[in-house]
Design a protein around this motif. Structure first.
Motif, PDB file in Angstrom:
ATOM      1  N   LEU A  72     -56.995 -11.841  31.731  1.00 37.88           N
ATOM      2  CA  LEU A  72     -57.352 -12.177  30.354  1.00 37.88           C
ATOM      3  C   LEU A  72     -57.319 -10.890  29.528  1.00 37.88           C
ATOM      4  N   ILE A  73     -56.479 -10.880  28.474  1.00 37.73           N
ATOM      5  CA  ILE A  73     -56.399  -9.720  27.575  1.00 37.73           C
ATOM      6  C   ILE A  73     -57.187 -10.051  26.322  1.00 37.73           C
ATOM      7  N   LEU A  74     -58.164  -9.209  25.975  1.00 39.02           N
ATOM      8  CA  LEU A  74     -59.004  -9.445  24.799  1.00 39.02           C
ATOM      9  C   LEU A  74     -58.754  -8.315  23.805  1.00 39.02           C
ATOM     10  N   GLU A 126     -51.100 -17.864  33.588  1.00 34.46           N
ATOM     11  CA  GLU A 126     -51.660 -16.825  34.458  1.00 34.46           C
ATOM     12  C   GLU A 126     -52.139 -15.604  33.676  1.00 34.46           C
ATOM     13  N   ILE A 127     -51.514 -15.349  32.532  1.00 33.16           N
ATOM     14  CA  ILE A 127     -51.982 -14.284  31.636  1.00 33.16           C
ATOM     15  C   ILE A 127     -52.313 -14.941  30.296  1.00 33.16           C
ATOM     16  N   ALA A 128     -53.541 -14.765  29.837  1.00 31.97           N
ATOM     17  CA  ALA A 128     -53.938 -15.327  28.546  1.00 31.97           C
ATOM     18  C   ALA A 128     -54.445 -14.205  27.655  1.00 31.97           C
ATOM     19  N   MET A 129     -54.311 -14.401  26.336  1.00 28.02           N
ATOM     20  CA  MET A 129     -54.716 -13.358  25.400  1.00 28.02           C
ATOM     21  C   MET A 129     -55.603 -13.957  24.311  1.00 28.02           C
ATOM     22  N   ILE A 130     -56.671 -13.236  23.987  1.00 26.40           N
ATOM     23  CA  ILE A 130     -57.576 -13.631  22.902  1.00 26.40           C
ATOM     24  C   ILE A 130     -57.425 -12.598  21.796  1.00 26.40           C
ATOM     25  N   TYR A 131     -57.095 -13.075  20.595  1.00 31.71           N
ATOM     26  CA  TYR A 131     -56.824 -12.166  19.474  1.00 31.71           C
ATOM     27  C   TYR A 131     -58.081 -11.945  18.636  1.00 31.71           C
ATOM     28  N   LEU A 191     -68.220 -15.785  32.318  1.00 33.96           N
ATOM     29  CA  LEU A 191     -67.032 -16.578  32.664  1.00 33.96           C
ATOM     30  C   LEU A 191     -66.070 -15.781  33.534  1.00 33.96           C
ATOM     31  N   GLY A 192     -66.001 -14.456  33.296  1.00 33.37           N
ATOM     32  CA  GLY A 192     -65.173 -13.599  34.149  1.00 33.37           C
ATOM     33  C   GLY A 192     -65.612 -13.693  35.604  1.00 33.37           C
ATOM     34  N   LYS A 193     -66.956 -13.685  35.793  1.00 28.90           N
ATOM     35  CA  LYS A 193     -67.480 -13.805  37.164  1.00 28.90           C
ATOM     36  C   LYS A 193     -67.222 -15.197  37.731  1.00 28.90           C
ATOM     37  N   LYS A 194     -67.433 -16.213  36.898  1.00 32.33           N
ATOM     38  CA  LYS A 194     -67.279 -17.594  37.379  1.00 32.33           C
ATOM     39  C   LYS A 194     -65.847 -17.882  37.825  1.00 32.33           C
ATOM     40  N   TYR A 195     -64.870 -17.452  37.036  1.00 25.30           N
ATOM     41  CA  TYR A 195     -63.469 -17.757  37.319  1.00 25.30           C
ATOM     42  C   TYR A 195     -62.762 -16.654  38.107  1.00 25.30           C
ATOM     43  N   GLY A 196     -63.439 -15.525  38.354  1.00 31.25           N
ATOM     44  CA  GLY A 196     -62.810 -14.413  39.075  1.00 31.25           C
ATOM     45  C   GLY A 196     -61.682 -13.781  38.289  1.00 31.25           C
ATOM     46  N   THR A 197     -61.766 -13.867  36.957  1.00 28.85           N
ATOM     47  CA  THR A 197     -60.683 -13.385  36.097  1.00 28.85           C
ATOM     48  C   THR A 197     -60.769 -11.875  35.899  1.00 28.85           C
ATOM     49  N   SER A 198     -59.631 -11.201  35.980  1.00 33.77           N
ATOM     50  CA  SER A 198     -59.559  -9.783  35.623  1.00 33.77           C
ATOM     51  C   SER A 198     -59.384  -9.679  34.109  1.00 33.77           C
ATOM     52  N   MET A 199     -59.924  -8.595  33.514  1.00 32.05           N
ATOM     53  CA  MET A 199     -59.884  -8.487  32.055  1.00 32.05           C
ATOM     54  C   MET A 199     -59.418  -7.114  31.599  1.00 32.05           C
ATOM     55  N   LEU A 200     -58.598  -7.131  30.551  1.00 27.05           N
ATOM     56  CA  LEU A 200     -58.237  -5.907  29.836  1.00 27.05           C
ATOM     57  C   LEU A 200     -58.864  -6.043  28.454  1.00 27.05           C
ATOM     58  N   PHE A 201     -59.888  -5.228  28.180  1.00 32.19           N
ATOM     59  CA  PHE A 201     -60.698  -5.364  26.969  1.00 32.19           C
ATOM     60  C   PHE A 201     -60.328  -4.250  25.996  1.00 32.19           C
ATOM     61  N   GLN A 221     -64.245 -18.651  17.697  1.00 27.89           N
ATOM     62  CA  GLN A 221     -63.901 -17.672  18.729  1.00 27.89           C
ATOM     63  C   GLN A 221     -64.207 -18.215  20.119  1.00 27.89           C
ATOM     64  N   ARG A 222     -65.269 -18.997  20.256  1.00 29.47           N
ATOM     65  CA  ARG A 222     -65.586 -19.606  21.554  1.00 29.47           C
ATOM     66  C   ARG A 222     -64.500 -20.608  21.959  1.00 29.47           C
ATOM     67  N   ILE A 223     -63.963 -21.342  20.967  1.00 26.38           N
ATOM     68  CA  ILE A 223     -62.874 -22.291  21.258  1.00 26.38           C
ATOM     69  C   ILE A 223     -61.637 -21.537  21.738  1.00 26.38           C
ATOM     70  N   VAL A 224     -61.332 -20.391  21.107  1.00 28.27           N
ATOM     71  CA  VAL A 224     -60.174 -19.595  21.520  1.00 28.27           C
ATOM     72  C   VAL A 224     -60.381 -19.084  22.956  1.00 28.27           C
ATOM     73  N   ILE A 225     -61.617 -18.695  23.282  1.00 27.75           N
ATOM     74  CA  ILE A 225     -61.928 -18.264  24.657  1.00 27.75           C
ATOM     75  C   ILE A 225     -61.753 -19.446  25.609  1.00 27.75           C
ATOM     76  N   ALA A 226     -62.246 -20.619  25.195  1.00 32.01           N
ATOM     77  CA  ALA A 226     -62.088 -21.823  26.029  1.00 32.01           C
ATOM     78  C   ALA A 226     -60.613 -22.119  26.268  1.00 32.01           C
ATOM     79  N   MET A 227     -59.796 -21.982  25.215  1.00 29.45           N
ATOM     80  CA  MET A 227     -58.356 -22.243  25.335  1.00 29.45           C
ATOM     81  C   MET A 227     -57.721 -21.272  26.334  1.00 29.45           C
ATOM     82  N   ALA A 228     -58.142 -19.999  26.254  1.00 27.58           N
ATOM     83  CA  ALA A 228     -57.596 -18.987  27.167  1.00 27.58           C
ATOM     84  C   ALA A 228     -57.979 -19.276  28.613  1.00 27.58           C
TER      85      ALA A 228
END
Length: 695
Positions: free
Chosen positions: A183-185, A98-103, A207-217, A168-175
């Motif tokens: 999603l924390i970036l 439910e919470i994913a992070m991209i480093y 992707l944020g729009k597609k999945y309705g994901t909230s983001m902390l950038f 980096q795209r793979i890490v985003i896909a994983m998240a």
């Protein structure tokens, strides 16, 4: 479907959060009285300098503060549940699901020994107990979503077989595999080229729009936050100092630190002579040495003793806008629209005679076709191909382009770390392209010096600052005695505006900006005439960038130094360079004055570079050009024009010339050179990429 359907409140609600780290000596408060709300589908930016607590907040949300860190006050609620009160099992269910992070560094998140498919499939198989077939199907879907070419081949690859942008795209896909609610970036594009960064940011937004994901950038790049986020929180020394919508904070800022940040970045209109950047004075306070009252007080031009330092300062709403808040006791008294008090104005440097002439320079590398089995076949990597240009005394020539374009290879040949395959480099009237550094005399070595990208890697950790500079003086044969060299070392510290007492300090006692100043002092130890500055400020905070950039300009004026400034940050390039050389896949594709290169007509690649630059100014309108695909391999370049595989103007050129013939070098007005097949009348009709919106 997003996991938000069952909850209609804020996705993330941080209230008066305080986080400390505990050492044997003391408690170190890293975050204090921090509050932030992220609503469903919203993107919130968190900005500030290194050490301000941004990543600590992210790790607090993930409940990953290590053994020494803990939440000592306040709460972090995710969909109404306090994360700090959850059991290890409950947290395991939420993290990655439910919470994913991209480093920042993609390889920190990828296992080098596992294929991409297995790493992606693990996420739904562990969190949702789905079958391998279902997990593979999902992995294929998200790899397609992140716009990677040939998804089946990508899934069958190991991480080292992908470029940095692809990793980096793979890490985003994983998240996104589990369609998280949050999603924390954390600085997700810092290590990427500006064109790849633009594509990744575009992807994240879609992707944020597609999945309705909230983001902390989380970022230190205000331009990126402007292009990505709905709201913004500015942090300084562990505290939130301003919160509001993007327009609130960018156009009606109400905290002196926010204002100081904007004054220290090169926005359109800044000029190194007439409208120089204003660096933030002083240094960031250490966590256990924060001043009383306002943390920013010692560096603030509006500071008033007895008032700003009398008591802790709380966040308060800006009148008329309760969603815009500031941590400043004087915000309603400050004239926010007053013109900037301009620092010392300088006259334009007089450009001198030509001291470096490069003619048809080539640098090829031979590599084994199969390095693993050392087969007899070899491939040729054409890192530099027919580079021709001149550089004059006191001039700043910027060299820009994506990773792999040949910028650093040219710098290595110039420095003597490599020798040229063909062509000529004349330093004054001396041929140096075939002269490796060990065969150069001390005078030649001292005349061509380099300031490196990462100040942390260039200093000897076991040697004092003074000793390192004296060592350089010894190598260059400066001074006849230890006393003379010590005197010159102290003068070099004066030159880079470091206190003489720093001579006795060890590198670990210096900040990043101070270390870079030592690197600059060492570069000028041999009376350098040409300094190659390879991304000299990209590892530094924006507030420190302004000071180091200004220092380089000041030294250049005093010493009449020629500066070759290698960078991917076109905002800084526009601010400080006299001329700009744009490189792509080993070729010079455009060369001209800064005004020529930043105004149409452009080479199609320059046009795409300019479109990709994030600019922290709401009055700017940009053409939207996202380059498709990665830069081709220099081992197997495309036929014809090296840029033709990514060029949006190719259909305008008849006869398929772009795919079959190397373009000629067109000389436009006033010596402006563009290497392109486009007809001059088509080039002349190009629209500006960056425009300031009409008032």
């Amino acid at each position: 479907m997003s996991k938000l359907a069952e909850f209609d409140g804020p996705v993330l609600e941080i209230d008066k959060l305080s986080i400390s780290f505990f050492t044997r000596l003391r408690e170190i408060p890293a975050v204090m009285d921090f509050s932030l709300t992220v609503r469903p589908g919203e993107a919130v930016g968190l900005v500030g300098e290194s050490g301000c607590g941004k990543s600590t907040v992210a790790l607090g949300i993930m409940q990953d503060l290590g053994r020494n860190g803990r939440v000592v006050g306040g709460s972090i609620q995710f969909k109404g549940r306090d994360l700090n009160q959850m059991t290890t099992e409950e947290l395991r269910d939420i993290r990655g699901n439910e919470i994913a992070m991209i480093y920042q560094e993609p390889m920190a998140s990828l296992n080098p020994a596992m294929k991409i498919s297995k790493q992606l499939m693990e996420v739904p198989m562990i969190h949702e107990r789905v079958s391998a077939e279902e997990a593979h199907s999902r992995a294929l879907e998200v790899v397609t979503d992140v716009r990677l070419p040939d998804p089946e081949r990508i899934l069958d690859s190991f991480p080292h077989q992908l470029s940095g942008g692809q990793q980096q795209r793979i890490v985003i896909a994983m998240a996104l595999m589990s369609k998280p609610a949050l999603l924390i970036l954390d600085e997700p594009t810092t290590a990427l080229d500006v064109t790849v960064e633009a594509a990744i940011i575009e992807l994240i937004k879609d992707l944020g729009k597609k999945y309705g994901t909230s983001m902390l950038f989380i970022s230190h790049n205000l331009g990126l936050v402007l292009e990505t986020c709905d709201r913004l929180c500015v942090m300084y020394s562990g505290e939130a100092v301003e919160r509001g919508s993007i327009n609130d904070v960018f156009d009606e800022m109400r905290h002196p630190y926010t204002q100081a940040l904007f004054r220290s970045i090169p926005l359109p209109g800044t000029d190194k002579n007439e409208r120089p950047l204003v660096a933030i004075p002083g240094n960031f306070p250490l966590p256990h040495e924060r001043p009383p009252g306002c943390n920013f007080g010692p560096r603030c031009e509006y500071f008033k003793a007895g008032r700003c330092d009398a008591q802790d300062v709380r966040m308060q709403a800006v009148p008329g806008n309760d969603r815009h808040q500031t941590r400043c006791v004087k915000f309603h008294e400050i004239e926010w629209n007053a013109p900037v008090a301009v620092g010392k104005l300088t006259s334009k440097t007089e450009i001198g005679r030509t001291i470096l002439k490069v003619s048809n320079l080539q640098k090829y590398y031979e590599v084994a076709a199969n390095a693993l089995f050392n087969s007899g076949e070899t491939n040729v990597v054409k890192a530099n191909e027919t580079l021709s240009f001149e550089v004059r005394e006191s001039e700043t020539l910027a060299i820009v382009g994506e990773s792999g374009c040949g910028k650093s290879t040219f710098a290595k040949v110039l420095m003597g770390l490599e020798t040229a395959t063909g062509g000529q480099i004349l330093l004054d009237d001396r041929d140096i392209e075939q002269m490796p550094i060990e065969k150069r005399d001390a005078k030649t070595v001292g005349e061509v010096q380099m300031v490196f990208q990462n100040p942390f890697d260039t200093l000897n950790p076991s040697m004092t600052v003074g000793r390192q500079i004296i060592r350089a003086l010894e190598v260059f044969g400066v001074g006849n005695s230890e006393a003379e060299r010590k005197k010159r070392m102290l003068e070099l510290l004066d030159l880079v505006k470091l206190p003489r007492a720093f001579a006795d300090r060890m590198p670990r006692q210096l900040s990043g900006g101070q270390k870079q100043r030592v690197g600059i002092a060492r570069a000028f130890a041999g009376d350098a005439r040409i300094v190659v500055a390879d991304e000299p400020v990209s590892a530094l905070d924006v507030s420190v960038q302004a000071a180091v950039t200004d220092l380089l300009m000041e030294i250049q004026r005093e010493q009449k130094t020629t500066l070759l400034f290698i960078s991917h940050d076109l905002s800084i390039v526009r601010y400080l360079s006299d001329r700009v050389m744009v490189m792509y896949l080993g070729h010079v594709v455009e060369l001209g004055t800064t005004d020529q290169v930043f105004s149409p007509p452009y080479h199609p690649y320059t046009e795409a570079l300019l479109s990709a630059v994030p600019i922290a100014d709401t009055s700017i309108e940009k053409q939207h050009i996202v380059l498709e695909g990665d830069i081709p391999s220099a081992m197997n370049p495309p036929p014809g024009c090296p840029f033709q595989t990514r060029c949006r103007w190719k259909p305008k050129v008849p006869d398929g010339r772009c795919e079959s013939h190397m373009p000629p070098v067109l000389t436009l007005a006033d010596g402006h050179q563009v290497k392109c097949h486009l007809a001059e009348d088509i080039l002349a009709k190009m629209e500006p990429v960056i425009k300031i919106a009409a008032e």
